[in-house]
Design an enzyme around this catalytic site. Structure first.
Site, PDB file in Angstrom:
ATOM      1  N   GLU A  54      -5.402 -13.416   0.983  1.00 16.53           N
ATOM      2  CA  GLU A  54      -5.910 -12.093   1.337  1.00 16.53           C
ATOM      3  C   GLU A  54      -7.332 -12.261   1.838  1.00 16.53           C
ATOM      4  O   GLU A  54      -8.079 -13.094   1.330  1.00 16.53           O
ATOM      5  CB  GLU A  54      -5.888 -11.140   0.143  1.00 16.53           C
ATOM      6  CG  GLU A  54      -6.435  -9.754   0.485  1.00 16.53           C
ATOM      7  CD  GLU A  54      -6.182  -8.708  -0.594  1.00 16.53           C
ATOM      8  OE1 GLU A  54      -6.408  -7.519  -0.321  1.00 16.53           O
ATOM      9  OE2 GLU A  54      -5.765  -9.079  -1.704  1.00 16.53           O
ATOM     10  N   ASN A 380       2.402  -2.748  -2.182  1.00 14.68           N
ATOM     11  CA  ASN A 380       1.566  -3.566  -3.058  1.00 14.68           C
ATOM     12  C   ASN A 380       0.866  -2.681  -4.075  1.00 14.68           C
ATOM     13  O   ASN A 380       0.061  -1.828  -3.703  1.00 14.68           O
ATOM     14  CB  ASN A 380       0.519  -4.308  -2.222  1.00 14.68           C
ATOM     15  CG  ASN A 380      -0.461  -5.081  -3.073  1.00 14.68           C
ATOM     16  OD1 ASN A 380      -0.189  -6.172  -3.530  1.00 14.68           O
ATOM     17  ND2 ASN A 380      -1.652  -4.509  -3.281  1.00 14.68           N
ATOM     18  N   GLU A 381       1.211  -2.821  -5.336  1.00 11.07           N
ATOM     19  CA  GLU A 381       0.493  -2.179  -6.448  1.00 11.07           C
ATOM     20  C   GLU A 381       0.395  -0.661  -6.306  1.00 11.07           C
ATOM     21  O   GLU A 381      -0.643  -0.066  -6.601  1.00 11.07           O
ATOM     22  CB  GLU A 381      -0.901  -2.780  -6.601  1.00 11.07           C
ATOM     23  CG  GLU A 381      -0.893  -4.244  -6.981  1.00 11.07           C
ATOM     24  CD  GLU A 381      -2.276  -4.780  -7.315  1.00 11.07           C
ATOM     25  OE1 GLU A 381      -3.233  -3.989  -7.405  1.00 11.07           O
ATOM     26  OE2 GLU A 381      -2.404  -6.000  -7.485  1.00 11.07           O
TER      27      GLU A 381
END
Length: 829
Positions: A54, A380-381
């Site tokens: 990332e 994501n999350e």
């Protein structure tokens, strides 16, 4: 089976603690490892361990992306970072350069360019201390330029800060008013880490410049627009099975990074089509982590890099539901349909034939053959489980209808437990999702307590992709706890199919998150202690598990939770009043209504602005995080804490501490945390936190809440306005001795992996159940002090190779604080 946070059963002690009288040293602890060498356990995926990239901590620009010029296209902006201007990274040498955005721009996505009155020049200092050049190496310069004169001379120099030449100057001639790319190469005459790039135009008139680049010729695999060699080689040395990219939080954030902003707007979520094609046509963008990202590394480069290191590419696309502390969902059906189509186009870009619409784009970029994409993650999350899953289902249905061989990965939110986690797992299981991405960052103790987390998972349910995990520091003890945990991942390889430590990279001068696996600056890179443990596991996986058992560490009787009380805030102004602590028998231990000031309280965090205001104790700084103040006796146990709390303003709620020992070791009730999206009890040990229980409770500003925390032994009950909010028992055992055995079928070796995360040596009898083994085994050991940290200048945690005499049953003493891998050759019977 619905997954909840597994409880680690108490380990029965069957070994003996042997003291060394008068030695002043730690004792040995006796263990026995029994291996059923004739049996075969779960197969281990070839891709089990991978890396997660990332763009955080300047991992891309100024990091893995080899470009040496910072802000090469003059696109920095206050919208990206309050300290930015379009000339950030640049300094005028002469003249008065102006950055403009008008009809004369290079293209619609690359909007800003520089107008340089002539004669004039400007200097770029790159990243960290400057531009790093090495004697004898070549560096490719390029620039897009035009002039309002017939010709304009352009001189390119690489100098030290005082202006002394580090390379012979490059002389170019810019011709005419049409944007044209000009290139040349310079060769460094000396090595420097403080280099500067000077670009100067002569004559009269105005010179326009854009995409000013200085790129080392020596990139990984010698690829143009490629990766910084030393960083890429360290990643490749891990032998990763997959590369998850490009995030992370930068993928699914959208509350102020518009999911549908025009391509040239920098307040935009990460979308793959912005990142392909010639670099001068790619969009630049604000980064979730507070800086600008150039997209010099785009989806093509990610796919190419994964192929170069022999890893599976695993992209993550936005689900149009925010995560990472945000709490919004996009409801525009047309926008959702467009993103779903973008995802289908991505698969075609990766896998389509060279004459397909998006396969043609890939082929033109230099890769006619398909990349062979097999896995893709959506989201994501996310903090809104039902909203996320409704959109995920639409993505999955569309992908499976057109590309049934693609594994579509869902997720379980931002933590290892709690209401969001449970709800998402229920939805994923009910829908028969193939794989679920779990994320968690916890204390070393949590990892030593939860080795058996996946033992109770449903073998027939969705498989686990542990996409982000780490122990919250970079000391060797953190790496040991992670290594111990990885033995449990391997033992459960039939459930845990993929796993990646996170984050991967961090520039030491631009740190936004730690821990990190690989650290670097502009001239060097080094692996953390966690890097060394990950590398050891990733290069010694094996093909399947060999069933084995081990005796446990002698346990001690559980001690009650002890500690003082605390008050804190996080990005919030809040007031506290009427604090009372009473023992279990009703005896008052402490009381403070703040009528006499705040003399009873100590600011152990050293942050925030605390003062008694209007008869209450108020923290007024809405920017300060973790402002813990403490009162009482650290020896308190079996007590009730009562307090009244009111949020004044800010992004979260309030934090009520108990069992407080110091600023790094405590419990707190976090009400209205994570941008006021949920509440939890967190346990901090050595500065690392783990979540014990959580739910979706939020906090209203201006309302007074009556809170009570009841501590009895190791059980804690929590009451909100007289109603029981939750309860937990912190009774999980810390097990410092962990092992797993796998088999390498190609070499015929058993790989015995032992982690000893304690001060005692582990004197261990290894019983291979009569297996016919070669006498000499290869042994690799990582050992050191628990506080050891690898740096640029010293790497105390590094592998040591040796040989060990073994037999079908043998005894070996594993050193304190060590990870040991034994490769034992088994002879054919």
């Amino acid at each position: 089976m619905r997954r909840t946070r597994p409880l680690l059963a108490a380990v029965l002690a069957t070994s003996m603690l042997v003291a060394l009288p008068g030695s002043g040293q730690a004792a040995d602890t006796d263990y026995r490892v029994t291996v059923d060498t004739a049996a075969t356990g779960p197969a281990i995926s070839d891709d089990m361990y991978g890396v997660f990239f990332e763009d955080i901590n300047r991992a891309a620009d100024g990091g893995l992306y080899a470009e040496l010029v910072q802000n090469r296209s003059f696109e920095y902006d206050r919208a990206d970072n309050a300290s930015y201007t379009p000339l950030t990274g640049w300094a005028p040498r002469s003249g008065d350069p102006q950055v403009v955005d008008d009809a004369g721009r290079l293209n619609e996505r690359n909007r800003r360019y520089l107008k340089l009155p002539l004669p004039g020049g400007l200097i770029n200092a790159g990243y960290n201390s400057g531009i790093h050049v090495e004697k004898g190496k070549r560096y490719d310069f390029s620039v897009w330029a035009r002039t309002d004169q017939a010709t304009t001379p352009l001189t390119v120099s690489v100098t030290d800060p005082a202006g002394a030449a580090l390379a012979d100057p490059l002389r170019l001639t810019v011709r005419g008013a049409t944007w044209t790319r000009y290139t040349g190469t310079v060769t460094a005459k000396t090595t420097s880490i403080t280099g500067r790039l000077l670009v100067a135009g002569g004559g009269a008139g105005t010179l326009a410049l854009d995409m000013v680049s200085l790129f080392p010729r020596d990139t990984y695999k010698n690829r143009p627009n490629g990766m910084r060699r030393d960083l890429a080689e360290k990643i490749a040395a891990l032998n990763p099975g997959f590369v998850r990219f490009p995030g992370g939080c930068i993928v699914n954030t959208g509350s102020h990074y518009g999911y549908d902003a025009p391509n040239y707007e920098r307040r935009r979520s990460y979308q793959w089509k912005d990142t392909i094609g010639p670099v001068e046509t790619r969009a630049t963008n604000a980064n979730f982590w507070g800086y600008n990202q150039s997209y010099g590394i785009g989806y093509y480069e990610y796919f190419q890099f994964a192929e170069d290191i022999g890893a599976m590419a695993l992209p993550v696309v936005p689900a149009l539901v925010t995560g990472c502390g945000q709490n919004q969902a996009t409801d525009d059906p047309a926008l959702l349909a467009r993103h779903i189509q973008d995802t289908l186009d991505l698969i075609e870009f990766a896998n389509g034939p060279a004459d397909s619409t998006w396969g043609t784009v890939r082929a033109r970029m230099g890769h006619p053959a398909p990349f062979g994409l097999t896995h893709l993650a959506v989201g994501n999350e996310e903090n809104l489980p039902d909203q996320f899953f409704a959109r995920f289902t639409q993505f999955r249905d569309a992908i499976e209808a057109k590309y049934p061989d693609i594994t579509v990965i869902s997720n379980s939110g931002p933590d290892d437990t709690g209401a969001t986690f449970d709800r998402l797992w229920q939805l994923n299981e009910d829908a028969g999702v193939a794989m679920v991405d779990e994320h968690y960052y916890n204390s070393p103790t949590w990892f030593l307590q939860n080795n058996e987390r996946y033992d109770s998972y449903d073998r027939q349910g969705p498989k686990v992709f542990l996409g982000e995990y780490a122990s919250q520091d970079n000391r060797f003890y953190n790496a040991l706890s992670e290594a111990a945990y990885m033995t449990g991942l391997e033992r459960n390889a039939d459930v845990v199919r993929l796993a990646s430590y996170a984050p991967l990279l961090s520039n030491e001068d631009y740190v936004q998150w730690r821990p990190d696996m690989i650290w670097f600056n502009n001239r060097a890179s080094w692996g953390s202690a966690s890097y060394e443990t990950q590398r050891l596991f990733m290069n010694n996986v094996g093909d399947h598990v060999v069933p084995s058992t081990a005796t446990g560490t002698p346990s001690q009787e559980d001690l009650p939770i002890t500690g003082a009380v605390g008050l804190s805030t996080w990005g919030t102004a809040a007031s506290y009043d009427d604090v009372r602590v009473t023992s279990a028998d009703g005896t008052q231990l402490f009381a403070d209504d703040f009528s006499a000031g705040d003399a009873n309280w100590t600011n152990i965090a050293g942050r925030g602005t605390w003062a008694v205001t209007g008869g209450a104790y108020t923290q007024s700084d809405t920017a300060a995080e973790n402002t813990m103040v403490m009162a009482g006796d650290p020896a308190w146990q079996n007590y009730d804490l009562n307090v009244k709390a009111t949020k004044q303003s800010g992004r979260e709620g309030f934090l009520v501490g108990f069992g407080v020992k110091d600023s790094n070791d405590f419990y707190w009730w976090n009400l209205g945390g994570w941008n006021n999206t949920q509440s939890a009890v967190e346990k901090a040990e050595g500065g690392g936190k783990s979540t014990l229980i959580s739910d979706g409770t939020t906090v209203q500003a201006g309302r007074e809440y009556d809170l009570r925390v009841s501590v009895r032994g190791r059980t804690v009950s929590l009451f909100l306005d007289g109603e029981k909010w939750g309860e937990f028992t912190d009774s999980q055992k810390v097990e410092p001795f962990r092992q797993v055995v796998t088999r390498d079928t190609r070499t015929g070796e058993l790989i015995v992996k032992v982690v000893n995360a304690q001060a005692n040596a582990a004197r261990t009898t290894v019983d291979l159940k009569g297996a016919n083994v070669e006498r000499s085994a290869r042994m690799t050991t990582l050992r050191g002090d628990p506080d050891d940290v690898n740096t640029q200048y010293t790497t105390p945690i590094a592998p040591r190779e040796s040989r060990l005499d073994v037999a079908s049953t043998f005894t070996h003493t594993f050193p304190p604080y060590s990870v040991t891998f034994l490769r034992i050759k088994v002879r054919s019977s």
